[in-house]
Design a protein around this motif. Structure first.
Motif, PDB file in Angstrom:
ATOM      1  N   GLY A   1      44.820  50.668  33.747  1.00 22.52           N
ATOM      2  CA  GLY A   1      45.357  49.586  34.560  1.00 22.52           C
ATOM      3  C   GLY A   1      44.762  49.625  35.957  1.00 22.52           C
ATOM      4  O   GLY A   1      44.042  50.555  36.328  1.00 22.52           O
ATOM      5  N   ALA A   2      45.086  48.622  36.749  1.00 21.62           N
ATOM      6  CA  ALA A   2      44.511  48.479  38.095  1.00 21.62           C
ATOM      7  C   ALA A   2      45.264  49.303  39.127  1.00 21.62           C
ATOM      8  O   ALA A   2      46.479  49.466  39.039  1.00 21.62           O
ATOM      9  CB  ALA A   2      44.523  47.006  38.497  1.00 21.62           C
ATOM     10  N   ASP A   3      44.542  49.801  40.122  1.00 18.68           N
ATOM     11  CA  ASP A   3      45.164  50.526  41.230  1.00 18.68           C
ATOM     12  C   ASP A   3      46.082  49.606  42.022  1.00 18.68           C
ATOM     13  O   ASP A   3      47.183  49.993  42.414  1.00 18.68           O
ATOM     14  CB  ASP A   3      44.113  51.091  42.189  1.00 18.68           C
ATOM     15  CG  ASP A   3      43.290  52.194  41.575  1.00 18.68           C
ATOM     16  OD1 ASP A   3      43.832  52.946  40.744  1.00 18.68           O
ATOM     17  OD2 ASP A   3      42.102  52.295  41.914  1.00 18.68           O
ATOM     18  N   VAL A   4      45.602  48.392  42.308  1.00 15.08           N
ATOM     19  CA  VAL A   4      46.359  47.412  43.084  1.00 15.08           C
ATOM     20  C   VAL A   4      46.288  46.085  42.346  1.00 15.08           C
ATOM     21  O   VAL A   4      45.222  45.660  41.908  1.00 15.08           O
ATOM     22  CB  VAL A   4      45.776  47.234  44.506  1.00 15.08           C
ATOM     23  CG1 VAL A   4      46.514  46.147  45.270  1.00 15.08           C
ATOM     24  CG2 VAL A   4      45.815  48.550  45.269  1.00 15.08           C
ATOM     25  N   VAL A   5      47.439  45.425  42.226  1.00 15.00           N
ATOM     26  CA  VAL A   5      47.518  44.112  41.602  1.00 15.00           C
ATOM     27  C   VAL A   5      48.218  43.192  42.598  1.00 15.00           C
ATOM     28  O   VAL A   5      49.261  43.547  43.146  1.00 15.00           O
ATOM     29  CB  VAL A   5      48.310  44.169  40.275  1.00 15.00           C
ATOM     30  CG1 VAL A   5      48.293  42.826  39.586  1.00 15.00           C
ATOM     31  CG2 VAL A   5      47.751  45.238  39.361  1.00 15.00           C
ATOM     32  N   ILE A   6      47.651  42.010  42.833  1.00 15.36           N
ATOM     33  CA  ILE A   6      48.211  41.081  43.812  1.00 15.36           C
ATOM     34  C   ILE A   6      48.750  39.860  43.094  1.00 15.36           C
ATOM     35  O   ILE A   6      48.018  39.178  42.374  1.00 15.36           O
ATOM     36  CB  ILE A   6      47.146  40.661  44.843  1.00 15.36           C
ATOM     37  CG1 ILE A   6      46.602  41.892  45.560  1.00 15.36           C
ATOM     38  CG2 ILE A   6      47.729  39.649  45.832  1.00 15.36           C
ATOM     39  CD1 ILE A   6      45.407  41.621  46.442  1.00 15.36           C
ATOM     40  N   GLU A   7      50.036  39.585  43.289  1.00 12.90           N
ATOM     41  CA  GLU A   7      50.660  38.369  42.751  1.00 12.90           C
ATOM     42  C   GLU A   7      50.695  37.377  43.911  1.00 12.90           C
ATOM     43  O   GLU A   7      51.382  37.589  44.887  1.00 12.90           O
ATOM     44  CB  GLU A   7      52.077  38.666  42.248  1.00 12.90           C
ATOM     45  CG  GLU A   7      52.655  37.568  41.367  1.00 12.90           C
ATOM     46  CD  GLU A   7      52.874  36.248  42.058  1.00 12.90           C
ATOM     47  OE1 GLU A   7      52.543  35.210  41.471  1.00 12.90           O
ATOM     48  OE2 GLU A   7      53.398  36.237  43.192  1.00 12.90           O
ATOM     49  N   ALA A   8      49.913  36.299  43.797  1.00 11.05           N
ATOM     50  CA  ALA A   8      49.821  35.337  44.888  1.00 11.05           C
ATOM     51  C   ALA A   8      50.171  33.918  44.459  1.00 11.05           C
ATOM     52  O   ALA A   8      50.002  32.986  45.231  1.00 11.05           O
ATOM     53  CB  ALA A   8      48.398  35.364  45.466  1.00 11.05           C
ATOM     54  N   VAL A   9      50.671  33.756  43.252  1.00  6.85           N
ATOM     55  CA  VAL A   9      50.965  32.421  42.726  1.00  6.85           C
ATOM     56  C   VAL A   9      52.427  32.046  42.937  1.00  6.85           C
ATOM     57  O   VAL A   9      52.750  30.914  43.266  1.00  6.85           O
ATOM     58  CB  VAL A   9      50.583  32.321  41.237  1.00  6.85           C
ATOM     59  CG1 VAL A   9      50.873  30.934  40.693  1.00  6.85           C
ATOM     60  CG2 VAL A   9      49.119  32.676  41.038  1.00  6.85           C
ATOM     61  N   GLY A  10      53.322  33.008  42.734  1.00  6.29           N
ATOM     62  CA  GLY A  10      54.735  32.732  42.953  1.00  6.29           C
ATOM     63  C   GLY A  10      55.473  32.221  41.729  1.00  6.29           C
ATOM     64  O   GLY A  10      56.443  31.478  41.870  1.00  6.29           O
ATOM     65  N   VAL A  11      55.013  32.597  40.552  1.00 12.53           N
ATOM     66  CA  VAL A  11      55.738  32.220  39.342  1.00 12.53           C
ATOM     67  C   VAL A  11      56.104  33.489  38.569  1.00 12.53           C
ATOM     68  O   VAL A  11      55.382  34.490  38.636  1.00 12.53           O
ATOM     69  CB  VAL A  11      54.932  31.244  38.445  1.00 12.53           C
ATOM     70  CG1 VAL A  11      54.695  29.914  39.149  1.00 12.53           C
ATOM     71  CG2 VAL A  11      53.619  31.837  38.004  1.00 12.53           C
ATOM     72  N   PRO A  12      57.227  33.470  37.859  1.00 12.68           N
ATOM     73  CA  PRO A  12      57.681  34.679  37.163  1.00 12.68           C
ATOM     74  C   PRO A  12      56.634  35.284  36.235  1.00 12.68           C
ATOM     75  O   PRO A  12      56.478  36.500  36.176  1.00 12.68           O
ATOM     76  CB  PRO A  12      58.903  34.204  36.377  1.00 12.68           C
ATOM     77  CG  PRO A  12      59.415  33.032  37.136  1.00 12.68           C
ATOM     78  CD  PRO A  12      58.187  32.365  37.702  1.00 12.68           C
ATOM     79  N   GLU A  13      55.896  34.443  35.520  1.00 13.68           N
ATOM     80  CA  GLU A  13      54.928  34.947  34.550  1.00 13.68           C
ATOM     81  C   GLU A  13      53.832  35.792  35.214  1.00 13.68           C
ATOM     82  O   GLU A  13      53.416  36.819  34.662  1.00 13.68           O
ATOM     83  CB  GLU A  13      54.286  33.789  33.772  1.00 13.68           C
ATOM     84  CG  GLU A  13      55.252  33.028  32.894  1.00 13.68           C
ATOM     85  CD  GLU A  13      56.073  31.966  33.639  1.00 13.68           C
ATOM     86  OE1 GLU A  13      56.982  31.393  33.016  1.00 13.68           O
ATOM     87  OE2 GLU A  13      55.822  31.713  34.842  1.00 13.68           O
ATOM     88  N   THR A  14      53.364  35.368  36.386  1.00 12.45           N
ATOM     89  CA  THR A  14      52.299  36.138  37.027  1.00 12.45           C
ATOM     90  C   THR A  14      52.838  37.430  37.625  1.00 12.45           C
ATOM     91  O   THR A  14      52.152  38.451  37.622  1.00 12.45           O
ATOM     92  CB  THR A  14      51.564  35.320  38.100  1.00 12.45           C
ATOM     93  OG1 THR A  14      52.509  34.823  39.053  1.00 12.45           O
ATOM     94  CG2 THR A  14      50.799  34.168  37.472  1.00 12.45           C
ATOM     95  N   PHE A  15      54.076  37.414  38.124  1.00 12.53           N
ATOM     96  CA  PHE A  15      54.665  38.659  38.624  1.00 12.53           C
ATOM     97  C   PHE A  15      54.821  39.663  37.487  1.00 12.53           C
ATOM     98  O   PHE A  15      54.447  40.836  37.609  1.00 12.53           O
ATOM     99  CB  PHE A  15      56.028  38.398  39.280  1.00 12.53           C
ATOM    100  CG  PHE A  15      56.707  39.670  39.687  1.00 12.53           C
ATOM    101  CD1 PHE A  15      56.302  40.359  40.822  1.00 12.53           C
ATOM    102  CD2 PHE A  15      57.731  40.204  38.924  1.00 12.53           C
ATOM    103  CE1 PHE A  15      56.916  41.551  41.195  1.00 12.53           C
ATOM    104  CE2 PHE A  15      58.348  41.391  39.280  1.00 12.53           C
ATOM    105  CZ  PHE A  15      57.935  42.059  40.420  1.00 12.53           C
ATOM    106  N   GLU A  16      55.343  39.215  36.366  1.00 14.81           N
ATOM    107  CA  GLU A  16      55.537  40.100  35.226  1.00 14.81           C
ATOM    108  C   GLU A  16      54.197  40.598  34.686  1.00 14.81           C
ATOM    109  O   GLU A  16      54.074  41.766  34.294  1.00 14.81           O
ATOM    110  CB  GLU A  16      56.362  39.408  34.151  1.00 14.81           C
ATOM    111  CG  GLU A  16      57.799  39.174  34.630  1.00 14.81           C
ATOM    112  CD  GLU A  16      58.645  38.369  33.657  1.00 14.81           C
ATOM    113  OE1 GLU A  16      58.387  38.452  32.433  1.00 14.81           O
ATOM    114  OE2 GLU A  16      59.559  37.680  34.114  1.00 14.81           O
TER     115      GLU A  16
END
Length: 121
Positions: free
Chosen positions: A10-25
């Motif tokens: 997996g990635a060291d850092v993951v950025i959620e920048a969209v603001g929808v539940p699916e991308t956060f999960e």
């Protein structure tokens, strides 16, 4: 793809920048043990935090809006032609369509909006 590139870690850092539940999960599934999820997307509703999967991974999750510390540097790079910000523009609207533009950006998960540009005419 991330798992393949990281030999399953997996990635060291993951950025959620969209603001929808699916991308956060998705971000919480892509982060490696000991990694960091940076949530900068503006969420208008709840997102599930799967602690049953995360507790053993020892991940750090931070939230907040992006600060503007690097904005002057970014603007200099764009002005010098060293960074093509236009690559991120997915939608364009006239200023008269401001409400429509905001709605498209608000529903980025449905509209695939990355950056929305407003013009005077």
């Amino acid at each position: 793809m991330v798992r393949g590139l990281t030999e399953g870690l997996g990635a060291d850092v993951v950025i959620e920048a969209v603001g929808v539940p699916e991308t956060f999960e998705l971000c919480t599934r892509l982060v490696r043990p000991g990694g960091h999820v940076a949530n900068v997307g503006v969420h208008g509703g709840p997102a599930t935090l799967h602690l049953e999967d995360l507790w053993i991974k020892n991940v750090t999750i931070t939230t907040g809006l992006v600060d503007t510390y690097s904005t002057p540097t970014l603007l200099r790079l764009v002005a010098a032609g060293q960074f093509d910000a236009g690559r991120f523009v997915t939608h364009r609207f006239a200023m008269d369509d401001f409400e429509k533009a905001y709605d498209v950006f608000r529903r980025a998960g449905e509209t695939a909006a990355l950056k929305v540009v407003l013009t005077q005419s």
